[in-house]
Each structure stands twice: as C-alpha cells, then as structure tokens.
Design a protein around this motif. Structure first.
Motif, PDB file in Angstrom:
ATOM      1  N   ALA A  48       0.935  -1.193   0.158  1.00 28.18           N
ATOM      2  CA  ALA A  48       0.057   0.012  -0.027  1.00 28.18           C
ATOM      3  C   ALA A  48       0.884   1.189  -0.073  1.00 28.18           C
ATOM      4  O   ALA A  48       0.460   2.271  -0.795  1.00 28.18           O
ATOM      5  N   CYS A  49       2.129   1.177   0.650  1.00 28.06           N
ATOM      6  CA  CYS A  49       2.995   2.549   0.741  1.00 28.06           C
ATOM      7  C   CYS A  49       3.500   2.625  -0.623  1.00 28.06           C
ATOM      8  O   CYS A  49       3.642   3.817  -1.224  1.00 28.06           O
ATOM      9  N   GLU A  50       3.752   1.447  -0.919  1.00 22.27           N
ATOM     10  CA  GLU A  50       4.595   1.435  -2.464  1.00 22.27           C
ATOM     11  C   GLU A  50       3.805   1.757  -3.712  1.00 22.27           C
ATOM     12  O   GLU A  50       4.302   2.575  -4.651  1.00 22.27           O
ATOM     13  N   SER A  51       2.684   1.684  -3.551  1.00 18.27           N
ATOM     14  CA  SER A  51       1.765   1.873  -4.427  1.00 18.27           C
ATOM     15  C   SER A  51       0.931   3.198  -4.324  1.00 18.27           C
ATOM     16  O   SER A  51      -0.091   3.538  -4.993  1.00 18.27           O
ATOM     17  N   GLN A  52       1.263   3.844  -3.232  1.00 24.74           N
ATOM     18  CA  GLN A  52       0.747   5.220  -2.720  1.00 24.74           C
ATOM     19  C   GLN A  52      -0.833   4.991  -2.661  1.00 24.74           C
ATOM     20  O   GLN A  52      -1.694   6.018  -2.813  1.00 24.74           O
ATOM     21  N   GLN A  53      -1.017   3.910  -2.105  1.00 21.72           N
ATOM     22  CA  GLN A  53      -2.418   3.764  -1.564  1.00 21.72           C
ATOM     23  C   GLN A  53      -2.778   3.792  -0.010  1.00 21.72           C
ATOM     24  O   GLN A  53      -3.725   3.814   0.631  1.00 21.72           O
ATOM     25  N   ALA A  54      -1.589   4.148   0.743  1.00 25.44           N
ATOM     26  CA  ALA A  54      -1.566   4.603   1.679  1.00 25.44           C
ATOM     27  C   ALA A  54      -0.780   5.947   2.301  1.00 25.44           C
ATOM     28  O   ALA A  54      -0.167   6.268   1.457  1.00 25.44           O
ATOM     29  N   LEU A  55      -1.243   6.679   3.207  1.00 27.94           N
ATOM     30  CA  LEU A  55      -0.716   8.028   3.801  1.00 27.94           C
ATOM     31  C   LEU A  55      -0.043   7.693   4.975  1.00 27.94           C
ATOM     32  O   LEU A  55      -0.652   7.319   6.072  1.00 27.94           O
ATOM     33  N   LYS A  88      -7.923   6.332   1.074  1.00 30.36           N
ATOM     34  CA  LYS A  88      -6.569   5.516   1.364  1.00 30.36           C
ATOM     35  C   LYS A  88      -6.362   5.086   2.982  1.00 30.36           C
ATOM     36  O   LYS A  88      -7.102   5.505   3.648  1.00 30.36           O
ATOM     37  N   GLN A  89      -5.618   4.198   3.051  1.00 32.41           N
ATOM     38  CA  GLN A  89      -5.223   3.956   4.486  1.00 32.41           C
ATOM     39  C   GLN A  89      -4.304   4.887   4.939  1.00 32.41           C
ATOM     40  O   GLN A  89      -3.403   5.572   4.394  1.00 32.41           O
ATOM     41  N   ILE A  90      -4.471   5.270   6.142  1.00 36.29           N
ATOM     42  CA  ILE A  90      -3.646   6.330   6.994  1.00 36.29           C
ATOM     43  C   ILE A  90      -2.947   5.810   7.904  1.00 36.29           C
ATOM     44  O   ILE A  90      -3.546   5.060   8.822  1.00 36.29           O
ATOM     45  N   ILE A  91      -1.598   5.762   7.894  1.00 35.47           N
ATOM     46  CA  ILE A  91      -0.727   5.119   8.821  1.00 35.47           C
ATOM     47  C   ILE A  91      -0.331   6.003   9.957  1.00 35.47           C
ATOM     48  O   ILE A  91       0.138   7.230   9.672  1.00 35.47           O
ATOM     49  N   ILE A  92      -0.737   5.770  11.171  1.00 28.75           N
ATOM     50  CA  ILE A  92      -0.269   6.428  12.209  1.00 28.75           C
ATOM     51  C   ILE A  92       0.807   5.899  12.845  1.00 28.75           C
ATOM     52  O   ILE A  92       0.504   4.551  13.533  1.00 28.75           O
ATOM     53  N   LEU A  93       2.051   6.352  13.439  1.00 28.73           N
ATOM     54  CA  LEU A  93       2.882   5.779  13.972  1.00 28.73           C
ATOM     55  C   LEU A  93       2.857   5.669  15.441  1.00 28.73           C
ATOM     56  O   LEU A  93       2.709   6.612  16.113  1.00 28.73           O
ATOM     57  N   ASP A  94       2.313   4.677  15.834  1.00 28.15           N
ATOM     58  CA  ASP A  94       2.117   4.530  17.414  1.00 28.15           C
ATOM     59  C   ASP A  94       3.252   4.149  18.152  1.00 28.15           C
ATOM     60  O   ASP A  94       3.556   3.024  18.493  1.00 28.15           O
ATOM     61  N   ALA A  95       3.889   5.270  18.877  1.00 27.67           N
ATOM     62  CA  ALA A  95       5.281   5.095  19.344  1.00 27.67           C
ATOM     63  C   ALA A  95       5.586   6.364  19.860  1.00 27.67           C
ATOM     64  O   ALA A  95       4.865   7.463  19.746  1.00 27.67           O
ATOM     65  N   THR A  96       6.726   6.455  20.797  1.00 27.86           N
ATOM     66  CA  THR A  96       7.360   7.583  21.207  1.00 27.86           C
ATOM     67  C   THR A  96       7.867   8.393  19.791  1.00 27.86           C
ATOM     68  O   THR A  96       7.860   7.687  18.660  1.00 27.86           O
ATOM     69  N   TYR A 109       9.751   1.239   3.092  1.00 35.93           N
ATOM     70  CA  TYR A 109       8.506   1.322   2.488  1.00 35.93           C
ATOM     71  C   TYR A 109       7.791   2.732   3.129  1.00 35.93           C
ATOM     72  O   TYR A 109       6.834   3.347   2.586  1.00 35.93           O
ATOM     73  N   LEU A 110       8.155   2.999   4.241  1.00 39.03           N
ATOM     74  CA  LEU A 110       7.541   4.081   5.117  1.00 39.03           C
ATOM     75  C   LEU A 110       8.114   5.356   4.320  1.00 39.03           C
ATOM     76  O   LEU A 110       7.528   6.408   4.413  1.00 39.03           O
ATOM     77  N   GLN A 111       9.456   5.247   4.189  1.00 42.42           N
ATOM     78  CA  GLN A 111       9.913   6.330   3.381  1.00 42.42           C
ATOM     79  C   GLN A 111       9.494   6.848   2.161  1.00 42.42           C
ATOM     80  O   GLN A 111       9.303   7.841   1.537  1.00 42.42           O
ATOM     81  N   GLN A 112       9.013   5.884   1.194  1.00 39.95           N
ATOM     82  CA  GLN A 112       8.099   5.670   0.013  1.00 39.95           C
ATOM     83  C   GLN A 112       6.591   6.172   0.096  1.00 39.95           C
ATOM     84  O   GLN A 112       6.207   6.752  -0.690  1.00 39.95           O
ATOM     85  N   ALA A 113       6.166   6.184   1.290  1.00 40.78           N
ATOM     86  CA  ALA A 113       4.771   6.451   1.506  1.00 40.78           C
ATOM     87  C   ALA A 113       4.569   7.814   1.220  1.00 40.78           C
ATOM     88  O   ALA A 113       5.460   8.961   1.670  1.00 40.78           O
ATOM     89  N   GLN A 114       3.457   8.339   0.730  1.00 42.05           N
ATOM     90  CA  GLN A 114       2.954   9.785   0.445  1.00 42.05           C
ATOM     91  C   GLN A 114       2.675  10.184   1.872  1.00 42.05           C
ATOM     92  O   GLN A 114       2.110   9.372   2.790  1.00 42.05           O
ATOM     93  N   ARG A 115       3.003  11.363   2.090  1.00 39.58           N
ATOM     94  CA  ARG A 115       2.893  11.939   3.687  1.00 39.58           C
ATOM     95  C   ARG A 115       1.549  12.858   3.660  1.00 39.58           C
ATOM     96  O   ARG A 115       1.082  13.486   2.545  1.00 39.58           O
ATOM     97  N   TYR A 116       0.947  12.808   5.039  1.00 41.70           N
ATOM     98  CA  TYR A 116      -0.032  13.625   5.228  1.00 41.70           C
ATOM     99  C   TYR A 116       0.087  14.103   6.394  1.00 41.70           C
ATOM    100  O   TYR A 116       0.515  13.558   7.274  1.00 41.70           O
TER     101      TYR A 116
END
Length: 170
Positions: A48-55, A88-96, A109-116
């Motif tokens: 999803a990240c590589e195909s820009q289907q995730a933000l 799209k899927q929205i990825i939230i990094l659940d971490a400090t 793959y996260l570096q390739q993901a489109q940002r929001y």
C-alpha cells in the motif's frame, strides 16, 4: 470509510500510557493495529505504501524528525485535501517520537509512502508522558483530528471524552 492503521512499536503495547489502545477499543471499524518489525514488514502495508494507496501521517515542520537524518531521493508532496483520506489507508506511527523516527528510518516502504500532515492543530493536551516534539500529538489526538477533518464530529467528540478521562490518570 476511513481506514486507520496504527503501526505500533512493540514497546508501546505494554505501556499503560498508550493512547492508541483507546482508538482501537472505541472504533475498531475504523482502526486496526499492525506491530512494526524492522525485519519483517507487513506485506499488505508495504504494498500500500509503495503503490501510494497509504498515507503516512507525519508532521511537516522544521522539527520533523526525518529532517535530522537523510531523506529519500524523492519525497512525495503531502496532500492537503482531507477528502483524500477516505480513499486510502492512513498510517499513524503509534510510538514515542524517538521510536517513530527510528521506524521510518529503518523502513524504506514508510519513506516511500506519501505524507499527510494535520493542518491547524493546536498543542497536545497529553499529560501522561512528556512530549518529545514541539506540537507533536499523541496517537489518540491524531485519530481525533482525522475524524474532525472528515466531519466525523460525533466520533471525534467521543474520543475527546475518553481522552480527557484517560489523561487525568496519574
């Protein structure tokens, strides 16, 4: 319908101060958790990240932790239209913030993901941990802000009420 992926650092699961658990419990129809692994990425999320289907929800400020290290060759532009979120899927990094920086740095793959980036957000109200990034929000505040941007006001208000109670624990 919005699809939120909480990409959770393994250390975050056991922390009693984790706010992602509140979003998962309150809105399982919108939120799901994937445990981040440096060596074994979730294949569906990676595609999803590589195909820009995730933000990847990540701040775009001078204090963006990624600006402290090397950037990928071509960083996609962050969309500003909240309606893009519903498709799209929205990825939230659940971490400090320190762990989030590491997760992105060690996950091509996260570096390739489109940002929001969230627009017009105020400072975090989270009191159970010290925030490591100026204007950085906790996971639940991010979910709440996404709900608000999509005019899901009832859901955002419900999260706000749960958050207020949770945030008062000491």
């Amino acid at each position: 319908m919005i699809q939120i992926v909480l990409l959770t650092h393994e250390r975050e699961i056991a922390r009693p101060t984790n706010t992602g658990q509140l979003a998962l419990k309150g809105f399982p129809q919108y939120c799901r958790r994937i445990i981040w692994s440096r060596t074994a990425a979730d294949n569906e999320l990676k595609q999803a990240c590589e195909s820009q289907q995730a933000l990847l929800l990540f701040p775009e400020t001078q204090q963006d932790p990624l600006h402290e290290r090397e950037q990928p060759q071509s960083q996609p532009q962050s969309p500003t239209d909240p309606q893009l979120l519903s498709n799209k899927q929205i990825i939230i990094l659940d971490a400090t913030w320190q762990e989030a920086r590491k997760m992105v740095r060690q996950s091509p793959y996260l570096q390739q993901a489109q940002r929001y980036s969230l627009q017009g957000q105020s400072s975090s109200q989270y009191q159970l941990r010290r925030n490591q990034l100026t204007d950085g929000l906790c996971t639940l505040e991010c979910v709440q802000a996404l709900f608000t941007q999509l005019n899901m006001n009832q859901q955002a208000e419900q999260l706000q009420q749960v958050f207020q109670l949770f945030n008062q624990k000491k």
